[in-house]
Design a protein around this motif. Structure first.
Motif, PDB file in Angstrom:
ATOM      1  N   LEU A  52       0.686  -1.576  -0.547  1.00 29.00           N
ATOM      2  CA  LEU A  52      -0.272  -0.248  -0.297  1.00 29.00           C
ATOM      3  C   LEU A  52       0.835   1.298  -0.219  1.00 29.00           C
ATOM      4  O   LEU A  52       0.458   2.532  -0.335  1.00 29.00           O
ATOM      5  CB  LEU A  52      -0.879   0.074   1.107  1.00 29.00           C
ATOM      6  CG  LEU A  52      -2.433  -0.914   1.263  1.00 29.00           C
ATOM      7  CD1 LEU A  52      -2.812  -0.891   2.195  1.00 29.00           C
ATOM      8  CD2 LEU A  52      -2.462  -0.777   0.131  1.00 29.00           C
ATOM      9  N   LEU A  53       2.209   1.444   0.879  1.00 26.62           N
ATOM     10  CA  LEU A  53       2.916   2.484   0.621  1.00 26.62           C
ATOM     11  C   LEU A  53       3.778   1.644  -0.496  1.00 26.62           C
ATOM     12  O   LEU A  53       4.622   0.763  -0.511  1.00 26.62           O
ATOM     13  CB  LEU A  53       3.106   3.046   2.181  1.00 26.62           C
ATOM     14  CG  LEU A  53       2.133   1.962   3.107  1.00 26.62           C
ATOM     15  CD1 LEU A  53       2.663   2.361   4.818  1.00 26.62           C
ATOM     16  CD2 LEU A  53       0.931   3.943   2.790  1.00 26.62           C
ATOM     17  N   VAL A  54       4.701   3.015  -0.392  1.00 28.55           N
ATOM     18  CA  VAL A  54       6.589   3.399  -1.342  1.00 28.55           C
ATOM     19  C   VAL A  54       7.244   3.332   0.295  1.00 28.55           C
ATOM     20  O   VAL A  54       7.425   3.775   0.825  1.00 28.55           O
ATOM     21  CB  VAL A  54       5.585   4.301  -2.003  1.00 28.55           C
ATOM     22  CG1 VAL A  54       5.032   4.320  -3.285  1.00 28.55           C
ATOM     23  CG2 VAL A  54       6.274   5.413  -1.160  1.00 28.55           C
ATOM     24  N   PRO A  55       8.392   3.146  -0.336  1.00 23.17           N
ATOM     25  CA  PRO A  55       9.760   3.363   0.426  1.00 23.17           C
ATOM     26  C   PRO A  55      10.016   3.891   0.986  1.00 23.17           C
ATOM     27  O   PRO A  55       9.842   4.701   2.508  1.00 23.17           O
ATOM     28  CB  PRO A  55      10.513   3.202  -0.627  1.00 23.17           C
ATOM     29  CG  PRO A  55      10.153   1.938  -1.374  1.00 23.17           C
ATOM     30  CD  PRO A  55       8.632   2.364  -1.932  1.00 23.17           C
ATOM     31  N   GLU A  56       9.243   5.660   0.511  1.00 28.78           N
ATOM     32  CA  GLU A  56       9.475   6.923   1.167  1.00 28.78           C
ATOM     33  C   GLU A  56       8.838   7.606   2.305  1.00 28.78           C
ATOM     34  O   GLU A  56       9.388   8.009   3.465  1.00 28.78           O
ATOM     35  CB  GLU A  56       9.383   7.897  -0.213  1.00 28.78           C
ATOM     36  CG  GLU A  56      10.254   9.150  -1.350  1.00 28.78           C
ATOM     37  CD  GLU A  56      10.067   6.931  -2.226  1.00 28.78           C
ATOM     38  OE1 GLU A  56       9.216   6.320  -2.214  1.00 28.78           O
ATOM     39  OE2 GLU A  56      10.784   7.362  -2.896  1.00 28.78           O
ATOM     40  N   ASP A  57       7.576   6.871   2.335  1.00 30.57           N
ATOM     41  CA  ASP A  57       6.175   6.634   3.545  1.00 30.57           C
ATOM     42  C   ASP A  57       6.778   6.052   4.507  1.00 30.57           C
ATOM     43  O   ASP A  57       7.624   6.616   6.102  1.00 30.57           O
ATOM     44  CB  ASP A  57       4.991   5.914   3.288  1.00 30.57           C
ATOM     45  CG  ASP A  57       4.620   5.977   2.569  1.00 30.57           C
ATOM     46  OD1 ASP A  57       4.748   7.800   1.957  1.00 30.57           O
ATOM     47  OD2 ASP A  57       3.798   6.155   1.836  1.00 30.57           O
ATOM     48  N   GLY A  65      -4.127   1.825   6.940  1.00 36.28           N
ATOM     49  CA  GLY A  65      -3.524   2.091   5.338  1.00 36.28           C
ATOM     50  C   GLY A  65      -3.802   1.996   4.341  1.00 36.28           C
ATOM     51  O   GLY A  65      -4.534   2.637   3.141  1.00 36.28           O
ATOM     52  N   LEU A  66      -5.382   1.077   4.269  1.00 37.61           N
ATOM     53  CA  LEU A  66      -6.337   1.204   3.311  1.00 37.61           C
ATOM     54  C   LEU A  66      -6.997   2.055   3.181  1.00 37.61           C
ATOM     55  O   LEU A  66      -7.485   2.286   2.365  1.00 37.61           O
ATOM     56  CB  LEU A  66      -7.396  -0.314   3.483  1.00 37.61           C
ATOM     57  CG  LEU A  66      -7.069  -2.073   3.470  1.00 37.61           C
ATOM     58  CD1 LEU A  66      -8.135  -1.988   4.001  1.00 37.61           C
ATOM     59  CD2 LEU A  66      -6.408  -2.459   1.954  1.00 37.61           C
ATOM     60  N   LYS A 120      -3.085   5.127   2.939  1.00 39.61           N
ATOM     61  CA  LYS A 120      -2.226   4.787   2.178  1.00 39.61           C
ATOM     62  C   LYS A 120      -1.382   5.930   1.893  1.00 39.61           C
ATOM     63  O   LYS A 120      -0.634   6.262   1.145  1.00 39.61           O
ATOM     64  CB  LYS A 120      -3.010   4.678   0.653  1.00 39.61           C
ATOM     65  CG  LYS A 120      -4.035   3.814   0.144  1.00 39.61           C
ATOM     66  CD  LYS A 120      -4.468   3.697  -1.472  1.00 39.61           C
ATOM     67  CE  LYS A 120      -4.637   2.510  -1.218  1.00 39.61           C
ATOM     68  NZ  LYS A 120      -6.432   2.455  -0.916  1.00 39.61           N
ATOM     69  N   SER A 121      -1.497   6.412   3.240  1.00 33.30           N
ATOM     70  CA  SER A 121       0.234   7.209   3.845  1.00 33.30           C
ATOM     71  C   SER A 121       0.619   6.845   5.074  1.00 33.30           C
ATOM     72  O   SER A 121       0.130   5.967   5.741  1.00 33.30           O
ATOM     73  CB  SER A 121      -0.430   8.371   3.668  1.00 33.30           C
ATOM     74  OG  SER A 121      -1.282   8.707   5.431  1.00 33.30           O
ATOM     75  N   TYR A 122       1.492   7.375   5.154  1.00 35.10           N
ATOM     76  CA  TYR A 122       2.770   6.553   6.423  1.00 35.10           C
ATOM     77  C   TYR A 122       1.508   7.228   8.135  1.00 35.10           C
ATOM     78  O   TYR A 122       2.379   6.635   8.914  1.00 35.10           O
ATOM     79  CB  TYR A 122       3.481   7.716   6.280  1.00 35.10           C
ATOM     80  CG  TYR A 122       3.338   9.399   6.356  1.00 35.10           C
ATOM     81  CD1 TYR A 122       3.025  10.266   7.872  1.00 35.10           C
ATOM     82  CD2 TYR A 122       3.870  10.041   4.570  1.00 35.10           C
ATOM     83  CE1 TYR A 122       3.423  11.321   7.637  1.00 35.10           C
ATOM     84  CE2 TYR A 122       3.664  11.179   4.948  1.00 35.10           C
ATOM     85  CZ  TYR A 122       3.077  11.925   6.311  1.00 35.10           C
ATOM     86  OH  TYR A 122       2.995  13.469   6.282  1.00 35.10           O
TER      87      TYR A 122
END
Length: 492
Positions: free
Chosen positions: A22-27, A150-151, A154-156
């Motif tokens: 759901l998240l990206v490495p930056e989160d 998260g669902l 979809k952010s940190y």
């Protein structure tokens, strides 16, 4: 305690794999950066007052109340530090998102400080069913909030909300499950600090050996690399270092009751080390060998480029398993300064090497320095343990040597199998390949381990090989009665 940790970490793994998609490495990078600064304040205020309460079998009500009051003060200190530092740190790293995260972490620190100190008695009295319900209750609530947020978001923020929920659930459950009602008091602060001052030094060194690495990576490289570093380390810790924590929690109060019987304490220690290595080392080795299959199957293709980090973290974790298993014996013998000394030596070497290589841009070499220092600290800790318990070094090393040789053969066989089962970039095929290779590896490891033990058991020079000590003997003693009962049942 092992079942508890397995359940907790299973939820962590499921949450990790869901959030990784759901998240990206930056989160993960931004939260890891915020938690690194939170950890700085936490480490200089964490005295682990639960340990002297467990070690001292005659702890009084004043001791418990003082410990609770000091935990509250430490939580307030962390909160104030985060509030003061949020804007300067956000400006320093050019990450304005850090400010609201720091505000939430400040509230989390205050909540955590008020947790009922009475839950310490769950472990002290070996009432581990209550310990299970308490810890698992916190985790299941945190899991539901993290995944749900998260669902939706979809952010940190999902990660932040999950951590706050964990602390809030711990506060509520601690007063529901424990009948003890603490009150504010500082009467016993001197006696508590005489033991816990060493825990402060130990926590600082643990931070330097772990969290400080993230700050070094975050200050020298970008948040994407930091996110990859954080993710791979977390996955490795779940499957290696985290395995020994529940055993430590159970062994420490048990060791504390055996300090007057050194021979029995030494035997329990030998068996504990052997069992932890027997089950923990092959897990780390398998994950290291199958790192690409594991990452692409359970994390996703976007994490694949840095899967090599997982290999190094897992191998270092295998040695940390053995080192961690020795720590409880030092605390039980009221020698926490030994832990501090070992971590100081490891940290001094590790930080120097890691910082140098990161500054030079040698990321691989920096991670390898973690592995090298893990090996050194394991060797040092084992030698000191033998001296404290008046054990011949070889009596401890031979069971571990069998594990090491079996793990080497396991690694070689898995690397060979990866040539026959290459990545297909298909979830079901890669998952099936990983499962088949893991099963084959388990068979290879088990057969090798028991074969070495069997030849040792039947050798003439058994006095030095300590045939009675080892995971194999313990497992056979546990399994043999059950097999006999099953054979009798089948015959009738």
């Amino acid at each position: 305690m092992v079942v508890l940790r397995l359940c907790v970490r299973l939820l962590s793994i499921v949450s990790l794999f869901i959030m990784a998609r759901l998240l990206v490495p930056e989160d993960y990078g931004i939260v890891a950066l915020a938690m690194s600064f939170y950890a700085i304040l936490d480490v200089v205020t964490t005295f682990n007052f639960d340990l002297p309460l467990i070690q001292n079998q005659q702890a009084t009500k004043d001791d418990y109340n003082t410990a609770w009051s000091l935990n509250i003060l430490m939580g307030l200190f962390i909160a104030i530090g985060l509030l003061i530092g949020c804007y300067p740190i956000a400006s320093l790293f050019n990450e304005p998102q850090l400010v609201p995260i720091f505000l939430c972490l400040a509230g989390m620190a205050i909540i955590q400080g008020f947790t009922n100190i009475g839950v310490v008695n769950f472990r002290k009295e070996l009432n581990l069913k209550k310990e299970f319900n308490f810890e698992f209750g916190k985790k299941i609530l945190s899991f539901l909030v993290t995944v749900g947020a998260g669902l939706l978001l979809k952010s940190y923020w999902a990660l932040v909300f999950g951590m706050i929920t964990n602390c809030l659930a711990g506060l509520i459950l601690s007063f529901i499950m424990s009948s003890y009602r603490p009150s504010l008091s500082l009467k016993s602060w001197r006696s508590l600090l005489s033991f816990s001052k060493w825990m402060l030094f130990t926590n600082v060194l643990l931070y330097a050996n772990n969290r400080l690495m993230m700050l070094i990576v975050g200050s020298s490289l970008n948040t994407k690399i930091l996110g990859n570093y954080s993710m791979m380390k977390e996955v490795a810790d779940i499957t290696t270092v985290e395995l020994v924590l529940p055993i430590q929690k159970a062994l420490f109060p048990g060791y504390s009751k055996l300090t007057d019987d050194k021979p029995q304490l030494a035997q329990v220690f030998l068996n504990s080390i052997a069992m932890i290595a027997f089950f923990g080392v092959p897990i780390a080795t398998t994950l290291a060998a199958l790192n690409e299959h594991f990452v692409i199957t359970l994390l996703g293709e976007k994490w694949l480029s840095e899967s090599w980090m997982l290999k190094i973290f897992c191998l270092a974790g295998a040695f940390s398993l053995v080192t961690g298993a020795t720590l409880s014996i030092y605390y039980a013998l009221a020698k926490p300064q030994i832990v501090t000394a070992i971590l100081f030596i490891q940290g001094a070497i590790r930080i120097s090497l890691f910082s140098y290589f990161i500054i030079q841009g040698y990321i691989t070499e920096a991670l390898l320095s973690i592995l090298v220092t893990a090996i050194l600290s394991t060797a040092l800790s084992l030698v000191i343990s033998c001296r404290l318990l008046s054990l011949p070094v070889f009596q401890l090393l031979w069971p571990l040597t069998r594990t090491t040789l079996s793990a080497v053969l396991l690694m070689a066989s898995l690397l060979l199998l990866t040539k026959w089962f290459p990545l297909q970039y298909n979830f079901f095929i890669d998952f099936l390949s990983m499962s088949v290779m893991t099963l084959i590896g388990i068979v290879v490891y088990t057969v090798c381990h028991f074969s070495l033990w069997y030849f040792t058991y039947n050798s003439q020079n058994t006095a030095y090989c300590s045939k009675a000590t080892g995971a194999e003997s313990i497992i056979i003693q546990l399994v043999k009665p059950k097999l006999s009962a099953l054979r009798l049942r089948l015959s009738t």
